[in-house]
Design an enzyme around this catalytic site. Structure first.
Site, PDB file in Angstrom:
ATOM      1  N   GLY A   1      -7.388  43.603   7.986  1.00 19.00           N
ATOM      2  CA  GLY A   1      -7.459  42.229   8.468  1.00 19.00           C
ATOM      3  C   GLY A   1      -7.720  42.152   9.957  1.00 19.00           C
ATOM      4  N   ASP A   2      -7.081  43.049  10.720  1.00 15.91           N
ATOM      5  CA  ASP A   2      -7.321  43.107  12.162  1.00 15.91           C
ATOM      6  C   ASP A   2      -8.787  43.411  12.446  1.00 15.91           C
ATOM      7  OD1 ASP A   2      -4.513  42.929  12.283  1.00 15.91           O
ATOM      8  OD2 ASP A   2      -4.337  45.109  12.311  1.00 15.91           O
TER       9      ASP A   2
END
Length: 307
Positions: free
Chosen positions: A251-252
């Site tokens: 997600g980062d």
């Protein structure tokens, strides 16, 4: 300039073993120590994309020195605030035959008022044309509104921001017009106390976040790909084929790819394409994805307009 904030960075001690038996002696097949933290992951992906960033955060003690040593090999620009207490250690256990990941995360240092004030002074020069990306947990003694307070401060100076958070904390940021928010489809459903049966239902609810102030909404859907929803259009990225090795940081990576690319070209569709490639490439990697893997996955992703 892009600034990433990791208020509670860590040394991630990643252990691999065949299976995990609690209450017994377990032996690893491999282990590695990595510089951890969601904002650090963002800066590392930006580095792979040849986009400059400065990583900020609180680092202290002997583990803080080890953290900085581990991070130095990635040649990131950093400007950490030194604190008295130790940087935390997180233990991540991958039991291969059980196909399970277990995480044991430390709490991190307690941040004094003086240390907090020193950190905030670093952001006084952030202004028009800059983006601040804030993500990850907060260490002890920082208020729950720490990221929100920073968003208010830098917005007054003309900077954009991204806060990677969920629930009410996400809703609280929307009136400040974050550049992008990225709930997954489960988190989006929880925000509105509902369930989704189609992409269109997800799009409809993502637009509610736009109505509340978000500039762009990314919705990750694991094996079903991802959605980008703007005021006028919605787009879908397919999920490329590959073996998921490590979901930590995916997600980062997606946020980094989108925000970094958008800052360069102001093109949401290409930013979405690169963001989706970064997210999947990291999921298919032992660590944060490298440029070659991102480029490979990028070719396997197609973007289609849904509405």
């Amino acid at each position: 300039m892009i600034y990433t904030i990791t208020a509670n960075p860590s040394i991630d001690y990643v252990l691999q073993l065949k299976d995990l038996t609690t209450g017994k002696v377990n032996r690893t097949t491999s282990d590695v120590k990595l510089p951890g933290g969601k904002g650090i992951n963002v800066s590392r992906i930006l580095k792979e994309l040849n986009i400059d960033s400065t990583a900020l955060g609180f680092v202290g003690g002997s583990t803080g020195e080890m953290f900085k040593s581990l991070l130095s090999q990635h040649e990131l620009k950093t400007d950490f605030t030194n604190v008295h207490e130790d940087t935390r250690i997180n233990v991540k256990i991958n039991a291969i035959e059980q196909d399970e990941e277990t995480e044991i995360n430390g709490t991190g240092p307690a941040i004094s008022n003086e240390e907090k004030t020193s950190f905030l002074k670093q952001l006084e020069s952030v202004g028009t044309g800059d983006v601040v990306i804030m993500s990850g947990s907060l260490p002890k003694k920082l208020p729950d509104t720490f990221y929100l307070d920073i968003a208010k401060m830098i917005q007054e100076n003309g900077a954009d921001f991204v806060i990677d958070t969920t629930g009410q904390a996400l809703l609280d940021t929307l009136p400040l017009h974050p550049l992008v928010v990225k709930p997954n489809h489960h988190e989006l459903a929880e925000l509105f106390n509902t369930t989704f049966n189609s992409d269109q239902e997800i799009i409809d609810h993502a637009r509610k976040l736009l109505d509340k102030g978000a500039k762009h909404v990314l919705v990750s859907m694991a094996g079903d790909g991802a959605l980008l929803v703007t005021k006028d259009h919605a787009y879908k990225a397919n999920a490329p084929k590959g073996v998921v090795i490590n979901s930590v940081g995916a997600g980062d990576s997606m946020i980094a790819g989108f925000a970094g690319t958008f800052m360069k070209n102001n093109d949401p569709i290409e930013s979405f394409h690169i963001g989706a490639a970064c997210g999947s490439a990291t999921a298919f990697s032992q660590d944060i994805a490298v440029k070659e893997k991102i480029d490979e996955v990028y070719k396997a992703i197609s973007i289609s307009e849904l509405s």
